[in-house]
Design an enzyme around this catalytic site. Structure first.
Site, PDB file in Angstrom:
ATOM      1  N   ASP A 256       3.144 -12.387 -60.373  1.00  0.00           N
ATOM      2  CA  ASP A 256       2.660 -13.289 -61.521  1.00  0.00           C
ATOM      3  C   ASP A 256       1.198 -12.925 -61.373  1.00  0.00           C
ATOM      4  O   ASP A 256      -0.140 -14.097 -61.541  1.00  0.00           O
ATOM      5  CB  ASP A 256       2.823 -15.380 -61.541  1.00  0.00           C
ATOM      6  CG  ASP A 256       2.246 -15.634 -62.487  1.00  0.00           C
ATOM      7  OD1 ASP A 256       2.211 -15.578 -63.722  1.00  0.00           O
ATOM      8  OD2 ASP A 256       2.410 -17.202 -61.774  1.00  0.00           O
ATOM      9  N   SER A 257       1.447 -11.673 -62.491  1.00  0.00           N
ATOM     10  CA  SER A 257      -0.348 -11.224 -62.472  1.00  0.00           C
ATOM     11  C   SER A 257      -0.756 -11.393 -63.880  1.00  0.00           C
ATOM     12  O   SER A 257      -0.351 -11.459 -64.650  1.00  0.00           O
ATOM     13  CB  SER A 257       0.116  -9.963 -61.517  1.00  0.00           C
ATOM     14  OG  SER A 257       0.696  -8.907 -63.315  1.00  0.00           O
TER      15      SER A 257
ATOM     16  N   GLN B  81     -13.372 -11.267 -60.519  1.00  0.00           N
ATOM     17  CA  GLN B  81     -13.019 -11.285 -62.852  1.00  0.00           C
ATOM     18  C   GLN B  81     -13.885 -12.902 -63.258  1.00  0.00           C
ATOM     19  O   GLN B  81     -14.537 -13.824 -62.561  1.00  0.00           O
ATOM     20  CB  GLN B  81     -11.636 -11.928 -63.192  1.00  0.00           C
ATOM     21  CG  GLN B  81     -10.937 -12.737 -61.525  1.00  0.00           C
ATOM     22  CD  GLN B  81      -9.095 -12.577 -61.313  1.00  0.00           C
ATOM     23  OE1 GLN B  81      -8.587 -11.326 -62.572  1.00  0.00           O
ATOM     24  NE2 GLN B  81      -9.202 -13.848 -60.854  1.00  0.00           N
TER      25      GLN B  81
HETATM   26  N1  SAM Z   1      -0.126 -16.633 -66.833  1.00  0.00           N
HETATM   27  C1  SAM Z   1      -0.692 -15.216 -66.656  1.00  0.00           C
HETATM   28  C2  SAM Z   1      -0.789 -14.154 -68.070  1.00  0.00           C
HETATM   29  O1  SAM Z   1       0.731 -13.739 -67.526  1.00  0.00           O
HETATM   30  O2  SAM Z   1      -1.300 -13.523 -68.170  1.00  0.00           O
HETATM   31  C3  SAM Z   1      -1.327 -15.085 -65.522  1.00  0.00           C
HETATM   32  C4  SAM Z   1      -1.981 -16.051 -64.221  1.00  0.00           C
HETATM   33  S1  SAM Z   1      -1.922 -16.218 -62.511  1.00  0.00           S
HETATM   34  C5  SAM Z   1      -3.766 -17.094 -63.093  1.00  0.00           C
HETATM   35  C6  SAM Z   1      -2.550 -14.243 -62.382  1.00  0.00           C
HETATM   36  C7  SAM Z   1      -3.713 -14.211 -61.452  1.00  0.00           C
HETATM   37  O3  SAM Z   1      -3.404 -12.798 -60.793  1.00  0.00           O
HETATM   38  C8  SAM Z   1      -4.981 -14.468 -61.393  1.00  0.00           C
HETATM   39  O4  SAM Z   1      -5.343 -15.538 -60.808  1.00  0.00           O
HETATM   40  C9  SAM Z   1      -5.262 -13.279 -60.634  1.00  0.00           C
HETATM   41  O5  SAM Z   1      -6.214 -13.017 -59.826  1.00  0.00           O
HETATM   42  C10 SAM Z   1      -4.317 -12.003 -59.823  1.00  0.00           C
HETATM   43  N2  SAM Z   1      -4.351 -11.382 -59.764  1.00  0.00           N
HETATM   44  C11 SAM Z   1      -4.628 -10.472 -60.005  1.00  0.00           C
HETATM   45  N3  SAM Z   1      -4.654  -9.424 -59.346  1.00  0.00           N
HETATM   46  C12 SAM Z   1      -4.474 -10.064 -58.469  1.00  0.00           C
HETATM   47  C13 SAM Z   1      -4.114  -8.581 -57.177  1.00  0.00           C
HETATM   48  N4  SAM Z   1      -3.913  -7.029 -57.232  1.00  0.00           N
HETATM   49  N5  SAM Z   1      -3.467  -9.377 -56.419  1.00  0.00           N
HETATM   50  C14 SAM Z   1      -3.150 -11.125 -55.701  1.00  0.00           C
HETATM   51  N6  SAM Z   1      -3.798 -11.642 -57.201  1.00  0.00           N
HETATM   52  C15 SAM Z   1      -3.875 -10.510 -58.292  1.00  0.00           C
END
Ligand code: SAM
Length: 285
Positions: free
Chosen positions: A159-160, A34
């Site tokens: 928390d994705s 990303q």
């Molecule tokens: N608070 C935020 C929101 O609701 O917009 C979410 C923040 S957190 C930084 C989101 C994280 O999800 C990112 O660091 C991203 O790399 C991770 N992520 C996305 N898809 C994923 C997956 N398939 N497995 C593990 N992590 C994932």
């Protein structure tokens, strides 16, 4: 029109946008997964943006991180093993580890760069990363859950990012089936479920998929989050077993500090708005 000294996240479907005045751009990079940006803002501290979407700011992240962790941890009778899928900024991990009952918390984010940048620009969120109960993994959370042993976790916190790109599969029925298989009998999932004002259909579909996967006891809770589209966010708890009331007295007596969450906030967050109840009844979820 705003000039270049503002960061703006547009939500074209909703015809809306949210802007923050920027002091300076601190970092940009394309990770393998990303596009990551860090800004210093005038009034919200540092800001992390992923693929153009606001993720976390110094000033207001406590709403989200506390509401993604404490309600479900106080509803579960005895949470010991917790997984955080995503959550790379480490703020949810910090909140989870405030609970003394937690023996092991694993954060599984697909993108190590998010955590490495959080360590630099949001050090306060990473202050529990060296807790001996914490483990950080950098792999796809979908695969992690699919490969997990049955009966191996009490709570899964999703928390994705939004349900596009690498996070899309985290909102699928198959993912919830895999969660069901590795949760203990009274295990539960909590997942960030976007805005009830802007994404009602998505919440209905998500609750339907959770239900069909056997996580049929559902509770959506609501909280403010001015950084995110509409300024009003939600999380949905999905449990194998009927959801008990929360451990209210323990919550009231908690020995750790929070900025937003307390037992009154817990109860208030569970109140279901009229339009939401009607929409979820119509969807039968
Ligand atoms: N608070 C935020 C929101 O609701 O917009 C979410 C923040 S957190 C930084 C989101 C994280 O999800 C990112 O660091 C991203 O790399 C991770 N992520 C996305 N898809 C994923 C997956 N398939 N497995 C593990 N992590 C994932």
């Amino acid at each position: 029109m705003l000039d270049a000294s503002w960061f703006t996240e547009q939500v074209p479907d909703a015809g809306s946008a949210f802007s923050l005045k920027i002091k300076q751009k601190l970092h940009t990079e394309q990770s393998p997964f990303q596009y990551l940006e860090i800004y210093e803002t005038e009034s919200f501290g540092n800001l992390m943006v992923i693929d153009g979407c606001t993720m976390v700011s110094t000033r207001d992240n406590f709403f989200y991180h506390e509401m993604m962790s404490h309600p479900v941890l106080f509803i579960h009778p005895d949470p010991k093993r917790v997984w955080i899928i995503g959550g790379g900024d480490c703020g949810t991990l910090r909140e989870v580890l405030k609970h003394p009952s937690v023996e092991h918390a694993v954060q599984i984010d697909i993108d190590e760069r998010v955590t490495r940048l959080a360590e630099i620009y949001f050090p306060e969120l990473c202050e529990s990363n060296n807790d001996p109960r914490a483990e950080l993994k950098f792999i796809d959370g979908i695969k992690w859950v699919k490969d997990a042993q049955p009966n191996s976790v009490d709570i899964i916190i999703v928390d994705s990012t939004d349900p596009i790109g690498p996070a899309e599969g985290l909102f699928s029925e198959q993912f919830y089936r895999d969660c069901f298989n590795c949760l203990t009998p009274n295990g539960m999932v909590v997942q960030q479920s976007e805005s009830a004002l802007f994404h009602l259909k998505l919440i209905g579909e998500m609750r339907g998929a959770m239900s069909r996967a056997g996580l049929s006891h559902l509770q959506t809770l609501f909280f403010p989050q001015c950084l995110y589209p509409s300024g009003w966010w939600s999380a949905t708890i999905a449990s194998k077993a009927p959801l008990a009331s929360f451990r209210e007295q323990e919550c009231a007596d908690k020995a750790f500090s929070t900025v937003y969450y307390n037992s009154d906030i817990h109860k208030a967050a569970l109140a279901q708005p009229e339009f939401f109840k009607q929409a979820m009844t119509a969807e039968s979820v």
